[in-house]
Design an enzyme around this catalytic site. Sequence first.
Site, PDB file in Angstrom:
ATOM      1  N   GLN A  75       0.829  -1.213   0.000  1.00 19.08           N
ATOM      2  CA  GLN A  75       0.000   0.000   0.000  1.00 19.08           C
ATOM      3  C   GLN A  75       0.862   1.262   0.000  1.00 19.08           C
ATOM      4  O   GLN A  75       0.468   2.291   0.556  1.00 19.08           O
ATOM      5  CB  GLN A  75      -0.940  -0.001   1.216  1.00 19.08           C
ATOM      6  CG  GLN A  75      -2.199  -0.826   1.043  1.00 19.08           C
ATOM      7  CD  GLN A  75      -3.147  -0.249  -0.014  1.00 19.08           C
ATOM      8  OE1 GLN A  75      -3.103   0.935  -0.361  1.00 19.08           O
ATOM      9  NE2 GLN A  75      -4.009  -1.098  -0.540  1.00 19.08           N
ATOM     10  N   SER A  76       2.022   1.191  -0.619  1.00 18.09           N
ATOM     11  CA  SER A  76       2.959   2.316  -0.578  1.00 18.09           C
ATOM     12  C   SER A  76       2.360   3.620  -1.104  1.00 18.09           C
ATOM     13  O   SER A  76       1.932   3.702  -2.258  1.00 18.09           O
ATOM     14  CB  SER A  76       4.196   1.957  -1.404  1.00 18.09           C
ATOM     15  OG  SER A  76       4.993   3.097  -1.619  1.00 18.09           O
ATOM     16  N   ASN A  77       2.356   4.650  -0.254  1.00 19.23           N
ATOM     17  CA  ASN A  77       1.965   5.992  -0.707  1.00 19.23           C
ATOM     18  C   ASN A  77       3.013   6.527  -1.666  1.00 19.23           C
ATOM     19  O   ASN A  77       2.692   7.219  -2.638  1.00 19.23           O
ATOM     20  CB  ASN A  77       1.895   6.964   0.478  1.00 19.23           C
ATOM     21  CG  ASN A  77       0.890   6.543   1.525  1.00 19.23           C
ATOM     22  OD1 ASN A  77      -0.266   6.282   1.199  1.00 19.23           O
ATOM     23  ND2 ASN A  77       1.320   6.471   2.772  1.00 19.23           N
TER      24      ASN A  77
END
Length: 319
Positions: A75-77
């Site tokens: 879920q890397s921003n």
Amino acid sequence: MKTTEDFCRVKLMAGPTPMYKLENVSRVLGKNIWIKRDDMTGVALGGNKVRKLEFLLADAVRKGAKTVLTTGGAQSNHAMLTAACCMRLGLKPVLLLKKRGVSDRRGNLLLSRLMGTDVRFVDTDSFEEINAMMDEIGRKTGEPYYTIPVGGSVPLGALGYVDCVHEMSVQAAERGVHIDRIVCATGSGGTHAGLALGAMLYMPGTKVTGMAVDTQEFDRIVPGIMRGTAELLGLEAKTDCEVGLRPAYGPGYALPSDEGSEAIRLMARCEGIFLDPVYTGKAFAGLIEMVRSGSLEQEENILFLFTGGAGGLFAIDFD
Ligand SMILES: *Cc1c(COP(=O)(O)O)cnc(C)c1O
């Protein structure tokens, strides 16, 4: 000495982000708590990575790159924001995300899909291995490519937060306030490193505290990035710098903590601001803990750097 103005930069931000006092939170906590709204950096859902990407993607463009590869957690921003900034600049993003933790396609994965991004899941936890894979994929394109390590936390990226401290020093002067301490989330270390170096240059007398949301060796990583950034700026590399760090990871990276969830609710109910479960909720929980334990006795004004992360809120079950 050079300044951040001496480096190539692409303009992605809309302008300085707002900085103001959180009146209701300040009343509840009995301290003057200020916020720097880096969730409003102007690309996608905002966030701290945009400041780093202004320098990193300028470097990519200067080197003629057509494809930009980066990595992060499922879920890397940072990965999503890299893709969004690439959309603006006409570059092709490729994201190599860790498979661990992928349960569905919500949150940032949904946003990456809307952008038509080439997302590949890799079954390893080693960023060293992933960096080698990025190079291999890049080479196969047969064109110039650019790779960005996790979080954009390299010396060139950290310049974005040296610059942010300069921006905050101007805003603090305009408001006639002295900031005693800046608090941020530390996830890969670049933001913390840039802030610490920036504070030495532009806000001496202001401490920086990074709330570690992961269990990596940040007491080694943060000074390492600081030295690299200081070198870029032609400054004496400081090896003896004091790195303010506190643990805030709870059960582990990207796993929600009770304290973090309480902090998210407090900020939502007092100010209508939505922190995220992975970084800023935990970092703000760390700040609340410092206030409640009396560690900030002499300090009047604490500034919380809100680094974004909204996408993460829509990827967890929250009650
Ligand atoms: C990446 C990130 C951080 C941490 O910044 P680093 O420079 O990686 O330490 C904090 N908050 C959010 C929302 C992020 O996406």
